[in-house]
Write a protein that holds these residues in place. Structure first.
Motif, PDB file in Angstrom:
ATOM      1  N   GLY A 177       0.830  -1.183   0.000  1.00  0.00           N
ATOM      2  CA  GLY A 177       0.000   0.000   0.000  1.00  0.00           C
ATOM      3  C   GLY A 177       0.874   1.245   0.000  1.00  0.00           C
ATOM      4  N   ALA A 178       0.267   2.389   0.244  1.00  0.00           N
ATOM      5  CA  ALA A 178       0.991   3.651   0.182  1.00  0.00           C
ATOM      6  C   ALA A 178       2.167   3.685   1.156  1.00  0.00           C
ATOM      7  CB  ALA A 178       0.031   4.804   0.466  1.00  0.00           C
ATOM      8  N   ASP A 179       1.977   3.165   2.369  1.00  0.00           N
ATOM      9  CA  ASP A 179       3.047   3.221   3.371  1.00  0.00           C
ATOM     10  C   ASP A 179       4.259   2.411   2.944  1.00  0.00           C
ATOM     11  OD1 ASP A 179       1.491   4.843   4.914  1.00  0.00           O
ATOM     12  OD2 ASP A 179       0.902   3.292   6.358  1.00  0.00           O
ATOM     13  N   ARG A 180       4.028   1.189   2.460  1.00  0.00           N
ATOM     14  CA  ARG A 180       5.172   0.350   2.080  1.00  0.00           C
ATOM     15  C   ARG A 180       5.827   0.870   0.808  1.00  0.00           C
ATOM     16  NH1 ARG A 180       3.826  -4.653   3.836  1.00  0.00           N
ATOM     17  NH2 ARG A 180       5.222  -4.319   5.600  1.00  0.00           N
TER      18      ARG A 180
ATOM     19  N   GLY B   7     -10.988   4.653 -16.346  1.00  0.00           N
ATOM     20  CA  GLY B   7     -10.628   5.464 -15.195  1.00  0.00           C
ATOM     21  C   GLY B   7      -9.638   4.820 -14.248  1.00  0.00           C
ATOM     22  N   SER B   8      -8.878   3.829 -14.717  1.00  0.00           N
ATOM     23  CA  SER B   8      -7.867   3.218 -13.858  1.00  0.00           C
ATOM     24  C   SER B   8      -6.870   4.265 -13.386  1.00  0.00           C
ATOM     25  CB  SER B   8      -7.123   2.115 -14.621  1.00  0.00           C
ATOM     26  OG  SER B   8      -5.960   1.711 -13.908  1.00  0.00           O
ATOM     27  N   ALA B   9      -6.495   4.186 -12.120  1.00  0.00           N
ATOM     28  CA  ALA B   9      -5.530   5.132 -11.557  1.00  0.00           C
ATOM     29  C   ALA B   9      -4.192   5.059 -12.280  1.00  0.00           C
ATOM     30  CB  ALA B   9      -5.339   4.841 -10.069  1.00  0.00           C
ATOM     31  N   LEU B  10      -3.905   3.918 -12.895  1.00  0.00           N
ATOM     32  CA  LEU B  10      -2.611   3.739 -13.551  1.00  0.00           C
ATOM     33  C   LEU B  10      -2.585   4.306 -14.967  1.00  0.00           C
ATOM     34  CD1 LEU B  10      -1.837   0.090 -12.393  1.00  0.00           C
ATOM     35  CD2 LEU B  10      -0.735   2.183 -11.591  1.00  0.00           C
ATOM     36  N   ALA B  11      -3.723   4.698 -15.495  1.00  0.00           N
ATOM     37  CA  ALA B  11      -3.820   5.086 -16.908  1.00  0.00           C
ATOM     38  C   ALA B  11      -2.906   6.247 -17.268  1.00  0.00           C
ATOM     39  CB  ALA B  11      -5.262   5.420 -17.262  1.00  0.00           C
ATOM     40  N   THR B  12      -2.667   7.154 -16.336  1.00  0.00           N
ATOM     41  CA  THR B  12      -1.849   8.332 -16.629  1.00  0.00           C
ATOM     42  C   THR B  12      -0.528   8.331 -15.865  1.00  0.00           C
ATOM     43  OG1 THR B  12      -3.011   9.600 -14.908  1.00  0.00           O
ATOM     44  CG2 THR B  12      -3.881   9.744 -17.160  1.00  0.00           C
ATOM     45  N   ALA B  13      -0.174   7.196 -15.269  1.00  0.00           N
ATOM     46  CA  ALA B  13       1.072   7.128 -14.499  1.00  0.00           C
ATOM     47  C   ALA B  13       2.274   7.134 -15.441  1.00  0.00           C
ATOM     48  CB  ALA B  13       1.089   5.878 -13.631  1.00  0.00           C
ATOM     49  N   PRO B  14       3.304   7.930 -15.142  1.00  0.00           N
ATOM     50  CA  PRO B  14       4.490   7.960 -16.002  1.00  0.00           C
ATOM     51  C   PRO B  14       5.413   6.776 -15.744  1.00  0.00           C
ATOM     52  CG  PRO B  14       4.795   9.433 -14.143  1.00  0.00           C
ATOM     53  CD  PRO B  14       3.396   8.887 -14.028  1.00  0.00           C
TER      54      PRO B  14
ATOM     55  N   LEU C  75       0.423   3.222  -6.129  1.00  0.00           N
ATOM     56  CA  LEU C  75       1.530   3.063  -7.073  1.00  0.00           C
ATOM     57  C   LEU C  75       1.539   4.206  -8.081  1.00  0.00           C
ATOM     58  CD1 LEU C  75       3.878   1.552  -8.343  1.00  0.00           C
ATOM     59  CD2 LEU C  75       2.209   0.120  -9.563  1.00  0.00           C
ATOM     60  N   ALA C  76       0.372   4.560  -8.594  1.00  0.00           N
ATOM     61  CA  ALA C  76       0.288   5.679  -9.535  1.00  0.00           C
ATOM     62  C   ALA C  76       0.834   6.955  -8.910  1.00  0.00           C
ATOM     63  CB  ALA C  76      -1.153   5.875  -9.986  1.00  0.00           C
ATOM     64  N   GLN C  77       0.493   7.188  -7.638  1.00  0.00           N
ATOM     65  CA  GLN C  77       0.969   8.386  -6.950  1.00  0.00           C
ATOM     66  C   GLN C  77       2.479   8.345  -6.760  1.00  0.00           C
ATOM     67  OE1 GLN C  77      -0.406  11.258  -6.185  1.00  0.00           O
ATOM     68  NE2 GLN C  77       1.531  11.936  -5.289  1.00  0.00           N
ATOM     69  N   ALA C  78       3.021   7.173  -6.442  1.00  0.00           N
ATOM     70  CA  ALA C  78       4.469   7.045  -6.254  1.00  0.00           C
ATOM     71  C   ALA C  78       5.222   7.301  -7.550  1.00  0.00           C
ATOM     72  CB  ALA C  78       4.796   5.656  -5.711  1.00  0.00           C
TER      73      ALA C  78
ATOM     74  N   SER D 279       4.806  11.237  -8.390  1.00  0.00           N
ATOM     75  CA  SER D 279       5.625  12.092  -7.529  1.00  0.00           C
ATOM     76  C   SER D 279       7.111  11.962  -7.837  1.00  0.00           C
ATOM     77  CB  SER D 279       5.395  11.726  -6.061  1.00  0.00           C
ATOM     78  OG  SER D 279       5.963  10.457  -5.763  1.00  0.00           O
ATOM     79  N   GLY D 280       7.491  10.916  -8.564  1.00  0.00           N
ATOM     80  CA  GLY D 280       8.889  10.665  -8.851  1.00  0.00           C
ATOM     81  C   GLY D 280       9.594   9.855  -7.789  1.00  0.00           C
ATOM     82  N   HIS D 281       8.886   9.459  -6.729  1.00  0.00           N
ATOM     83  CA  HIS D 281       9.523   8.638  -5.695  1.00  0.00           C
ATOM     84  C   HIS D 281      10.031   7.329  -6.293  1.00  0.00           C
ATOM     85  CE1 HIS D 281      10.455   6.768  -1.901  1.00  0.00           C
ATOM     86  NE2 HIS D 281       9.611   5.791  -2.151  1.00  0.00           N
ATOM     87  N   LEU D 282       9.219   6.702  -7.126  1.00  0.00           N
ATOM     88  CA  LEU D 282       9.667   5.531  -7.877  1.00  0.00           C
ATOM     89  C   LEU D 282      10.017   5.963  -9.296  1.00  0.00           C
ATOM     90  CD1 LEU D 282       7.195   2.690  -6.795  1.00  0.00           C
ATOM     91  CD2 LEU D 282       9.411   3.318  -5.809  1.00  0.00           C
ATOM     92  N   ALA D 283      11.109   5.396  -9.822  1.00  0.00           N
ATOM     93  CA  ALA D 283      11.547   5.760 -11.172  1.00  0.00           C
ATOM     94  C   ALA D 283      10.745   5.050 -12.246  1.00  0.00           C
ATOM     95  CB  ALA D 283      13.031   5.451 -11.330  1.00  0.00           C
ATOM     96  N   GLY D 284      10.091   3.953 -11.893  1.00  0.00           N
ATOM     97  CA  GLY D 284       9.314   3.228 -12.891  1.00  0.00           C
ATOM     98  C   GLY D 284       8.713   1.981 -12.306  1.00  0.00           C
ATOM     99  N   ALA D 285       7.820   1.375 -13.077  1.00  0.00           N
ATOM    100  CA  ALA D 285       7.186   0.123 -12.657  1.00  0.00           C
ATOM    101  C   ALA D 285       6.770  -0.662 -13.889  1.00  0.00           C
ATOM    102  CB  ALA D 285       5.971   0.396 -11.772  1.00  0.00           C
ATOM    103  N   ALA D 286       6.781  -1.958 -13.754  1.00  0.00           N
ATOM    104  CA  ALA D 286       6.224  -2.851 -14.770  1.00  0.00           C
ATOM    105  C   ALA D 286       5.131  -3.658 -14.086  1.00  0.00           C
ATOM    106  CB  ALA D 286       7.294  -3.771 -15.351  1.00  0.00           C
ATOM    107  N   VAL D 287       3.919  -3.562 -14.600  1.00  0.00           N
ATOM    108  CA  VAL D 287       2.767  -4.215 -13.978  1.00  0.00           C
ATOM    109  C   VAL D 287       2.116  -5.137 -15.007  1.00  0.00           C
ATOM    110  CG1 VAL D 287       0.565  -3.864 -12.818  1.00  0.00           C
ATOM    111  CG2 VAL D 287       2.414  -2.214 -12.484  1.00  0.00           C
ATOM    112  N   ASP D 288       2.077  -6.408 -14.669  1.00  0.00           N
ATOM    113  CA  ASP D 288       1.484  -7.411 -15.565  1.00  0.00           C
ATOM    114  C   ASP D 288       0.139  -7.898 -15.057  1.00  0.00           C
ATOM    115  OD1 ASP D 288       1.744  -9.238 -17.891  1.00  0.00           O
ATOM    116  OD2 ASP D 288       1.816 -10.808 -16.351  1.00  0.00           O
ATOM    117  N   VAL D 289      -0.189  -7.553 -13.816  1.00  0.00           N
ATOM    118  CA  VAL D 289      -1.401  -8.061 -13.171  1.00  0.00           C
ATOM    119  C   VAL D 289      -2.127  -6.906 -12.497  1.00  0.00           C
ATOM    120  CG1 VAL D 289      -0.627 -10.450 -12.832  1.00  0.00           C
ATOM    121  CG2 VAL D 289       0.057  -8.691 -11.203  1.00  0.00           C
TER     122      VAL D 289
END
Length: 307
Positions: A215-218, A267-274, A242-245, A248-258
């Motif tokens: 979650g957000a804390d971890r 309207g998925s939160a991930l739709a506009t995540a960089p 994850l989208a917020q992380a 914000s630039g806290h995470l440099a990237g992510a690969a999500v398969d699931v």
């Protein structure tokens, strides 16, 4: 001759092999029509599924002669295993069939996300020349954190070591004297691993204990600039967090398969995540793994019906 219903795609030579031994209904569209699936299973001795078919108590109730469920993959969260056990229905995951494909996916994702160059193709093709922005990082010398250290994570670790990465893991269920720990930094505290890793890959099943594990804390405890790869299950990671992380630039990237919902809804939160690589639950599916998994499953189901 027993009847076998196959509700999702399967390697056709394995389907044909089953059809020579049993009456087979192969219809990948059944996964999207639960009522028709229940009707098709009314006299079935076996059902073969991937991850989208929900094999719940209602479906098993509609299939009183069901003796075996073949899973074209390893995760069983879409199958009510307690009801299956109570009804005497054997459940067969295709253990080992997708180890190589998932391990290669994870390594590829780590390299692409850390290097960053391939995420800027659209800019280059539009006439921009962002060389400094796309400079990126190497994987040699970086730490790959693995949450869960089963067969797939161990295969991933082997490949990462060949690239000069350091391996750190968390798995409270793997015995401390297991040979797999050799050459690996073993963490007893998940948050300590999360804060240590440059790249973090998830390899745990979806259970009550792992639902919402990230979650957000971890996610906030992850090392700034780290990357996250999730090939496990969508509900393990809070997608909005994850989208917020990423934003914000806290995470440099992510690969999500699931994902929590597959396919993703509007309207998925991930739709506009960089800096996000999104794939449709395909990490474990290659031409080769589909062949392996299909044959493992076909033989498992045939053995249950004829043994």
């Amino acid at each position: 001759m027993a009847r076998v219903v196959i509700s999702e795609f399967m390697d056709e030579p394995a389907v044909d092999w089953l059809a020579a031994r049993h009456e087979v209904t192969y219809d990948p569209s059944l996964v999207d029509d639960p009522a028709r699936l229940r009707s098709a299973c009314a006299d079935a001795g076996a059902l073969i599924v991937r991850n989208r078919t929900q094999v719940d108590a209602a479906l098993m109730e509609a299939a009183p002669g069901l003796r075996a469920i073949g899973r074209l993959g390893v995760g069983l969260d879409n199958i009510d295993t307690e009801t299956a056990k109570a009804r005497g229905v054997a459940v067969f995951p295709a253990t080992g069939g997708n180890v190589t494909s998932v391990a290669e996916y994870v390594i590829t994702a780590v390299m692409v996300l850390r290097r960053g160059a391939w995420l800027g193709s659209a800019d280059v093709l539009s006439g921009a020349w962002p060389r400094q922005r796309m400079m990126g990082l190497e994987v040699e010398g970086a730490t790959l954190g693995l949450v869960g250290f089963g067969a797939i994570a161990q295969a991933t670790a082997m490949r990462a070591r060949a690239l000069g990465m350091t391996i750190a893991t968390y798995d409270p269920y793997l015995p401390a004297d297991a040979p797999a720990w050799d050459g690996v930094a073993r963490f007893d505290d998940l948050d300590a691993l999360v804060a240590h890793a440059d790249a973090l890959s998830l390899h745990v099943p979806l259970t009550d204990a792992t639902r919402g594990l990230f979650g957000a804390d971890r996610l906030a405890r992850m090392k700034p600039g780290a990357v996250l790869i999730n090939t496990a299950r969508g509900h393990i990671v809070d997608e909005a967090a994850l989208a917020q992380a990423l934003q914000s630039g806290h995470l440099a990237g992510a690969a999500v398969d699931v994902f929590a919902a597959e396919p993703l809804g509007a309207g998925s939160a991930l739709a506009t995540a960089p800096n996000l690589i999104a794939t449709p639950h395909i990490a474990g599916v290659t031409v080769e793994s589909n062949t392996r998994i299909s044959w493992i499953t076909a033989r498992n189901v045939d053995g249950a019906l004829t043994g």
